[in-house]
Each structure stands twice: as C-alpha cells, then as structure tokens.
Design a protein around this motif. Sequence first.
Motif, short mmCIF file in Angstrom:
data_model
loop_
_atom_site.label_atom_id
_atom_site.label_comp_id
_atom_site.label_asym_id
_atom_site.label_seq_id
_atom_site.Cartn_x
_atom_site.Cartn_y
_atom_site.Cartn_z
N ASP A 35 2.65 16.05 17.23
CA ASP A 35 4.48 15.51 17.67
C ASP A 35 4.79 14.56 16.55
O ASP A 35 6.48 14.63 16.38
CB ASP A 35 4.09 14.08 18.80
N SER A 36 4.87 14.84 15.26
CA SER A 36 5.27 14.93 13.82
C SER A 36 4.66 15.26 12.49
O SER A 36 3.32 15.92 12.49
CB SER A 36 5.12 13.15 13.36
N ARG A 37 5.70 15.55 11.56
CA ARG A 37 5.22 16.12 10.15
C ARG A 37 5.63 14.73 9.55
O ARG A 37 6.08 14.40 9.61
CB ARG A 37 6.03 17.22 9.88
N ASP B 144 0.58 -1.07 -0.23
CA ASP B 144 -0.66 0.00 -0.01
C ASP B 144 0.42 1.47 -0.10
O ASP B 144 0.36 1.83 -1.28
CB ASP B 144 -0.75 0.25 0.85
N HIS B 145 1.93 1.44 1.32
CA HIS B 145 3.08 2.67 1.42
C HIS B 145 3.79 1.80 1.73
O HIS B 145 3.66 1.32 2.81
CB HIS B 145 2.37 3.57 1.12
N VAL B 146 5.51 2.86 1.21
CA VAL B 146 6.63 2.58 2.04
C VAL B 146 6.38 3.82 3.25
O VAL B 146 6.30 5.20 2.93
CB VAL B 146 8.01 2.61 1.38
N GLU B 147 6.43 3.46 4.03
CA GLU B 147 7.18 4.77 5.10
C GLU B 147 8.36 4.96 5.32
O GLU B 147 9.03 3.66 6.54
CB GLU B 147 6.44 4.94 6.41
N LEU B 148 8.92 6.08 5.71
CA LEU B 148 10.34 5.83 6.07
C LEU B 148 10.35 7.46 7.17
O LEU B 148 9.73 8.56 7.07
CB LEU B 148 11.21 7.03 4.40
N TYR B 149 11.49 6.66 7.89
CA TYR B 149 11.30 8.24 9.32
C TYR B 149 12.94 8.68 8.45
O TYR B 149 13.91 8.41 8.73
CB TYR B 149 11.35 7.13 10.68
N VAL B 150 12.61 10.24 8.94
CA VAL B 150 13.57 10.70 8.76
C VAL B 150 13.72 11.84 9.37
O VAL B 150 12.78 12.77 10.14
CB VAL B 150 13.20 11.48 7.16
N GLY B 151 15.04 12.66 9.15
CA GLY B 151 15.40 13.84 10.08
C GLY B 151 14.33 14.79 9.79
O GLY B 151 14.75 15.88 10.21
N ASP B 152 14.64 15.26 8.19
CA ASP B 152 13.79 16.36 7.32
C ASP B 152 12.59 16.06 6.35
O ASP B 152 13.76 15.47 5.45
CB ASP B 152 15.14 17.20 7.23
N ALA B 153 11.86 15.99 6.94
CA ALA B 153 10.92 15.47 5.75
C ALA B 153 10.88 16.31 4.42
O ALA B 153 10.94 16.06 3.17
CB ALA B 153 9.90 15.26 6.56
N GLN C 266 0.16 16.48 3.30
CA GLN C 266 0.42 15.96 4.09
C GLN C 266 -0.35 16.55 5.58
O GLN C 266 -1.36 16.86 5.45
CB GLN C 266 1.53 17.51 4.24
N ALA C 267 0.41 15.86 6.58
CA ALA C 267 0.10 15.85 7.91
C ALA C 267 0.73 16.65 9.32
O ALA C 267 2.14 16.09 8.55
CB ALA C 267 -0.88 14.57 8.52
N GLY C 268 0.54 16.91 9.71
CA GLY C 268 1.24 17.60 11.06
C GLY C 268 0.35 18.21 11.71
O GLY C 268 -0.59 17.82 12.24
N PRO C 269 1.13 19.60 12.69
CA PRO C 269 -0.17 20.15 13.62
C PRO C 269 -0.99 20.56 13.27
O PRO C 269 -2.25 20.60 14.00
CB PRO C 269 0.39 21.36 14.96
N GLU C 270 -0.93 21.13 11.87
CA GLU C 270 -2.28 21.56 11.52
C GLU C 270 -3.68 20.87 10.73
O GLU C 270 -4.65 20.97 10.66
CB GLU C 270 -1.55 22.60 10.21
N THR C 271 -2.42 19.78 10.80
CA THR C 271 -4.56 18.45 10.59
C THR C 271 -4.50 17.83 12.57
O THR C 271 -5.08 16.82 12.18
CB THR C 271 -3.48 17.39 9.79
#
Length: 354
Positions: A43-45, A7-16, A34-39
Amino acid sequence: MNIGAVDHVELYVGDAQQSAFYLCTAFGFRVRGQAGPETGRADSRSLLLRQGGIDIVLTSALTPDHPAAQYVSRHGDGVAGIAFEVTDAAKAFETAVERGATAVEEPVVHSRSGTEVVTATVLGFGDVAHRFVQRTGDRDDFLPGTMDIFAADPDESARLLHTVDHAAICLPAGELGPTVAFYEKVFGFSQIFEEFIEVGEQAMDSKVVQSPSGKVTFTLIEPVTGRQPGQIDTFLARHGGAGVQHLALLTDDIVTTVPAMEERGVTFLETPGAYYDELSQRLDEPDLRMEDLRRTNVLVDQDHWGQVFQIFTQSMHVRKTFFWEVIDRHGARTFGSGNIKALYEAVAREKAMA
C-alpha cells in the motif's frame, strides 16, 4: 523511558522519488534503502535517505486509504513522524500509553540475519506520531525484512550535514502549555527555554522542550491572540492545524556548507545589510568573520553558553509551509530566537530607506 537521539524522521509526500531527487541533489543525501510492493508492502513506497547521522524516510501512498494519502490530502507534504531511539521499545510504548499517549501501532519485531529492530508508535502533536525504535545488530539494516538496503556510497566527501538539531512546531493558540505538559508527563522531557517574541504588531509565545539525553529538542510556538495575524497563523491555516514548520540540520562549518548547497540548487532567505550593520549593538564579536556572514546571509545569536549561526531555506512546499534550517553551534544551547525580531526590524528599516 530512556530516549536517546532522533532515530529517523518520516515525511509523507505525494511523490517519494521526486522528493528524494531534490534532497539528494541539493542537500547531499544518498538513497540507502527502499520498501514497497517488492518487499511485501503493497500500500505504500518508502525511500530511506541518509547523510551522516541523519536518516530521512520518504513515504508515498499507493492506495487511497493509506495514512500517507490522508496526511498529504490534509496537509500537503510534511513531517508525519519523529522516531526516538530507545533501549526497550515495548516498555517505552507501554509507559507512554499509561501516561496518556494515544496508541498508533503495537510493538512489532523486524528481524533478518542477526539484526532485530523493535518498533512501536504513539501519537504526538497534531497528526505527527512518535515511533520508539530499539535496535540490535547492524544499524545499516534499517528495517530488516521490510526494507531492502543498498550499498553505502563510498564517496563521503560530499557530506554537508550530520545531525537533526531540532524541530520547530507550530501549535494553535492555547495549545502551547498543554503540549509542554504532555511531553513532560508522557516522554519525560523538560522545558529548557521560553520566550515571548514581538515582531511589529504580531506576537508569539515559544517554549523549548528537550529529552533528558539532550538529543531530542522541540521548539514549540503558538500565536498570541488579539494581535495581527503572522507567520504562525499562516502556517496553521495552510497546513490545516499543528505541525512541523521546519527541521534544523546541524553542520560543522556553515559558511562553507551554505555556498555548497546553493551551488546544488538550494535557495536560502536573504538577509538585509542593515541586519549586520546593527549586529554589534546587540551581540559580542561573532566567532565567524563578518564578511563571511554577510556573503552567506547567515544569522548569528548568542546565549550564556556561546553563539549559534543559522539560516533558513525558502520553502519548496506548494503551500509554502514546511522548510529547512541549517544550523552551526559554537557552544550555544538555545535557538537564536532573538534573530526573529532583529531581522524583522532590519527589513523594516531598509524598506524605509529605499
């Protein structure tokens, strides 16, 4: 369990944002959400990148206790999740846990405007998780209620890649057999290929497992103890344990795709001329012209079903661990592992002649 495709691959990165810029500029992905504080995610973007049937999620932590912060601290940027399409995420989660998987996240329902997505997550290998994803409605609404979606780019002419072909996974010595058994028992995968690979004084064992749908494929590799340390040992030391060494992305025309990506800034590994000089001694006539293979540095191998053409990028990772592969299948179902030995021997010969 009825696992479909990735379905998808998620990478954890220092700077998206920085990682997205590279993948969009060099690989031709487009930012679609995008997802983050505005959505509502404080704690993450996360940024959703899409090209063809490939969805990549880049997630960066905004707080030190988020899993992405801990992952990047241990491993650097890398693959933290490989999600599976399923018809019933709650049932798949229940079945996987019953069969011995470690639960990470109980089933959660995401919904908006007639679109519903159910997700649930279990642990796979190392620190890499598998999310079961059940979708109803508009697939473009990737995670309704959590992620804002942008309009699709009307320019499809730049699409170079279209599917996640496989993931190559490095495992510590002694974990290959148990990991194969785990995927067979928990997810219903089958082992479809195995090979013992020797490169000089180095050696590694490789087994390939695949979902019943044939759409999720993992190449599992462990070093052989008692031999000289090699590239798998180096990955495990620098990465800090088991992890995804590379992701392979499928293209329909590799000799066109590679130069296009090079013009965008991708640097691929070079192949010595000796590799192509010796090619006819181990393979049938390639489906692609030899001069095109030499010009693009593309490798070729074959199995009982056909040929496979592949090339690897240089790692952009600060630890020189994770990288990408571009692959073009002409009927082949396996992974060109014969290229590893052939390329190694060609390099050795060329050095000896220098």
